[in-house]
Enzyme design. Structure first.
Site, PDB file in Angstrom:
ATOM      1  N   ALA A 196     -13.542 -24.034   1.163  1.00 16.36           N
ATOM      2  CA  ALA A 196     -12.100 -24.243   0.490  1.00 16.36           C
ATOM      3  C   ALA A 196     -11.936 -23.066  -0.664  1.00 16.36           C
ATOM      4  O   ALA A 196     -11.167 -23.354  -1.337  1.00 16.36           O
ATOM      5  CB  ALA A 196     -11.876 -25.767  -0.187  1.00 16.36           C
ATOM      6  N   CYS A 197     -12.678 -22.201  -0.505  1.00 18.63           N
ATOM      7  CA  CYS A 197     -12.454 -20.877  -1.355  1.00 18.63           C
ATOM      8  C   CYS A 197     -11.372 -20.150  -0.843  1.00 18.63           C
ATOM      9  O   CYS A 197     -11.181 -19.971   0.251  1.00 18.63           O
ATOM     10  CB  CYS A 197     -13.675 -20.164  -1.632  1.00 18.63           C
ATOM     11  SG  CYS A 197     -15.053 -21.062  -2.216  1.00 18.63           S
ATOM     12  N   SER A 198     -10.721 -19.425  -1.703  1.00 17.78           N
ATOM     13  CA  SER A 198      -9.704 -18.668  -1.314  1.00 17.78           C
ATOM     14  C   SER A 198      -9.612 -17.193  -1.976  1.00 17.78           C
ATOM     15  O   SER A 198      -9.839 -17.405  -3.074  1.00 17.78           O
ATOM     16  CB  SER A 198      -8.236 -19.273  -1.288  1.00 17.78           C
ATOM     17  OG  SER A 198      -8.064 -20.455  -0.786  1.00 17.78           O
TER      18      SER A 198
ATOM     19  N   ASN B  92     -11.692 -19.403   4.707  1.00 19.58           N
ATOM     20  CA  ASN B  92     -12.811 -19.443   5.396  1.00 19.58           C
ATOM     21  C   ASN B  92     -12.653 -19.682   6.814  1.00 19.58           C
ATOM     22  O   ASN B  92     -11.889 -18.832   7.434  1.00 19.58           O
ATOM     23  CB  ASN B  92     -13.644 -20.798   4.769  1.00 19.58           C
ATOM     24  CG  ASN B  92     -13.469 -20.688   2.896  1.00 19.58           C
ATOM     25  OD1 ASN B  92     -12.716 -21.172   2.472  1.00 19.58           O
ATOM     26  ND2 ASN B  92     -14.166 -19.706   2.449  1.00 19.58           N
TER      27      ASN B  92
END
Length: 365
Positions: free
Chosen positions: A33-35, A206
Site C-alpha cells: 500500500a505504499c504510494s 505496487n
C-alpha cells in the site's frame, strides 16, 4: 453502479473497458500500500511525495550521510562495492535498508514493495547487490535520472533479495526523480530489469506491475476523474487517484502552495491508522510520509501519529567527506520527540554522530 458516459466516444470506452477487464483477470493478489507521486510545476518546481505503509513498525529512523563513505553491497563474497559520490538524507527500515531519500544533487529514490518482483538467479562472474542497499546505491552514485538509467541498464550486477527482519519476502521496485522532473521506474520481472523512463511516469504504487498500472489508468482516464474515482486502499486504486490528483491540483511556482497541494495528494492515498489486511503486510496503515522539494532541496517528513511536520534543508548539512554520519532517532511510531514531546520544525541539527548501518545481508547465493 451507474457510469456517466455521455461525453465519451463509444469505441474508446469499449476499448478501455476491455483493457480494464483483462488487467483485473490477470492481476495477482495485491500485497502493498505504499504510494509515490511527483508534482511538476512551472519554473522548475518539482516535488516528489511518498507514503510508506506496513503491518507494524519498521523502526524507521532518519539518516544523514556525507560523501566518501565506503559501501559494501551485503551480498557475500561477490558483493558490489562503491564509494559514495553524493551525500544524502534518507529514511531507513530497521536500520538495515534505505527505503527513501534525497541526495545533495536533488535526486530522489523511493523503494516500494512489489510482490511480482523476480530478480532471477545469480550470474557467475557478476557482482551482487543486496536489495536492502539498492536505493542507497542509487542515491550515492548518481545526480540525474538519465545517469542512473544509463548505468543500471548495463546490468553490471544482480540483485540478491533477503527476507525482511519481520519475516516477509524481500520484493521491491524503485522509482527515482530529479530536479528536471525526469523520472524512471525500475522493476525486476522474470529475472530481467524493466525500465520505464520519462517525465510522464509521475506515479507508482505496487501490484500489479507498472505496465498493467498504466493500462488501468487508461481505463479511468476514459471515464474521467471528475465523474468517479476508485476509493479503496488497493494499490491499483491508489495509482488511479494519485495519477488524477497530481495533475488536477494547481500547477504553481509558489512553493508553499505547491507543497500543500503535493501533501494533499499523498495524504489522499494514505491508509488510516488501524487499517490492516491479514496476510498482506503492506495493505496496512501508513507509518510515515516523505515529501522532497527538489528545487530548494528540502526533505520533509511526517508521522500520522504526530500533528507536526519536520524538515531538513540540505543546504544546512555538511556533506563533505570529513563530516560524520548523523542519525535522527524516531519512535516506533516514526515520531521525532524532543524533550519527550513531538517536534515540529527544522531537524537538520538534531542528528547524533554514528557509524553507517550495515545493509541487511543477502548472503552468498
Amino acid at each position: 453502479m451507474h457510469l456517466t458516459t455521455s461525453n465519451l466516444p463509444v469505441f474508446g470506452l469499449v476499448a478501455a473497458l476491455a483493457v480494464f477487464a483483462v488487467v483485473l483477470l490477470a492481476r495477482p493478489r495485491e500485497a502493498s500500500a505504499c504510494s509515490r507521486a511527483t508534482y511538476l510545476g512551472p519554473k522548475d518546481t518539482v516535488i516528489t511525495t511518498r507514503s510508506n505503509d506496513w503491518a507494524g513498525s519498521q523502526h524507521s529512523n532518519l539518516w544523514i550521510y556525507p560523501r566518501g563513505i565506503e559501501r559494501d553491497g551485503a551480498a557475500g563474497a561477490d558483493s558490489l562495492r562503491w564509494t559514495s559520490k553524493y551525500g544524502s538524507v534518507t529514511v531507513a527500515g530497521w536500520d538495515v535498508t534505505t527505503i527513501d531519500g534525497m541526495n545533495e544533487a536533488g535526486l530522489v529514490a523511493n523503494v516500494l514493495y512489489l510482490a511480482e518482483s523476480d530478480y532471477g538467479k545469480p550470474v557467475p562472474g557478476k557482482k551482487a547487490l543486496s536489495l536492502s542497499a539498492w536505493g542507497q546505491y542509487v542515491l550515492d552514485s548518481f545526480a540525474t535520472v538519465a545517469e542512473a538509467v544509463e548505468e543500471l541498464r548495463k546490468a553490471a550486477f544482480y540483485i540478491a533479495a533477503p527476507s525482511t527482519p519481520d519475516g516477509h519476502a524481500g520484493t521491491a521496485h524503485l522509482a527515482i526523480s530529479d530536479p528536471s522532473g525526469d523520472s524512471a521506474i525500475f522493476e525486476y520481472l522474470d529475472g530481467r530489469l524493466v525500465i520505464h523512463h520519462g517525465r510522464r511516469f509521475q506515479v507508482m504504487t505496487n501490484s500489479p506491475t507498472f505496465d498493467q498500472q498504466l493500462a488501468l489508468t487508461a481505463y479511468w482516464d476514459a471515464i474521467g476523474g471528475t465523474t468517479m474515482l476508485p476509493g479503496t486502499n488497493r494499490a491499483s486504486d491508489r495509482f488511479v487517484r494519485a495519477s488524477f490528483y497530481i495533475k488536477a491540483i494547481p500547477q504553481t511556482a509558489d512553493i508553499n502552495e505547491a507543497l500543500a497541494s503535493a501533501f494533499g495528494v499523498i495524504r489522499n492515498v494514505s491508509v488510516p491508522l488501524g487499517i490492516t489486511t491479514p496476510g498482506q503486510p503492506n495493505i496496512s496503515s501508513t507509518q510515515w510520509r516523505a515529501v522532497s522539494d527538489q528545487k530548494n532541496k528540502v526533505y520533509y517528513f511526517e508521522s500520522p501519529r504526530s500533528p507536526y511536520l519536520v524538515w531538513i534543508p540540505l543546504d544546512e548539512i555538511d556533506f563533505s567527506p570529513k563530516a560524520s554520519t548523523q542519525k535522527i532517532s524516531l519512535t516506533q511510531g516514526s515520531v521525532l520527540l524532543v524533550d519527550g514531546k513531538p517536534f515540529s520544525g527544522d531537524a537538520a541539527r538534531l542528528g547524533a554522530p554514528v557509524k553507517p548501518f550495515a545493509f541487511l545481508d543477502a548472503g552468498a547465493r
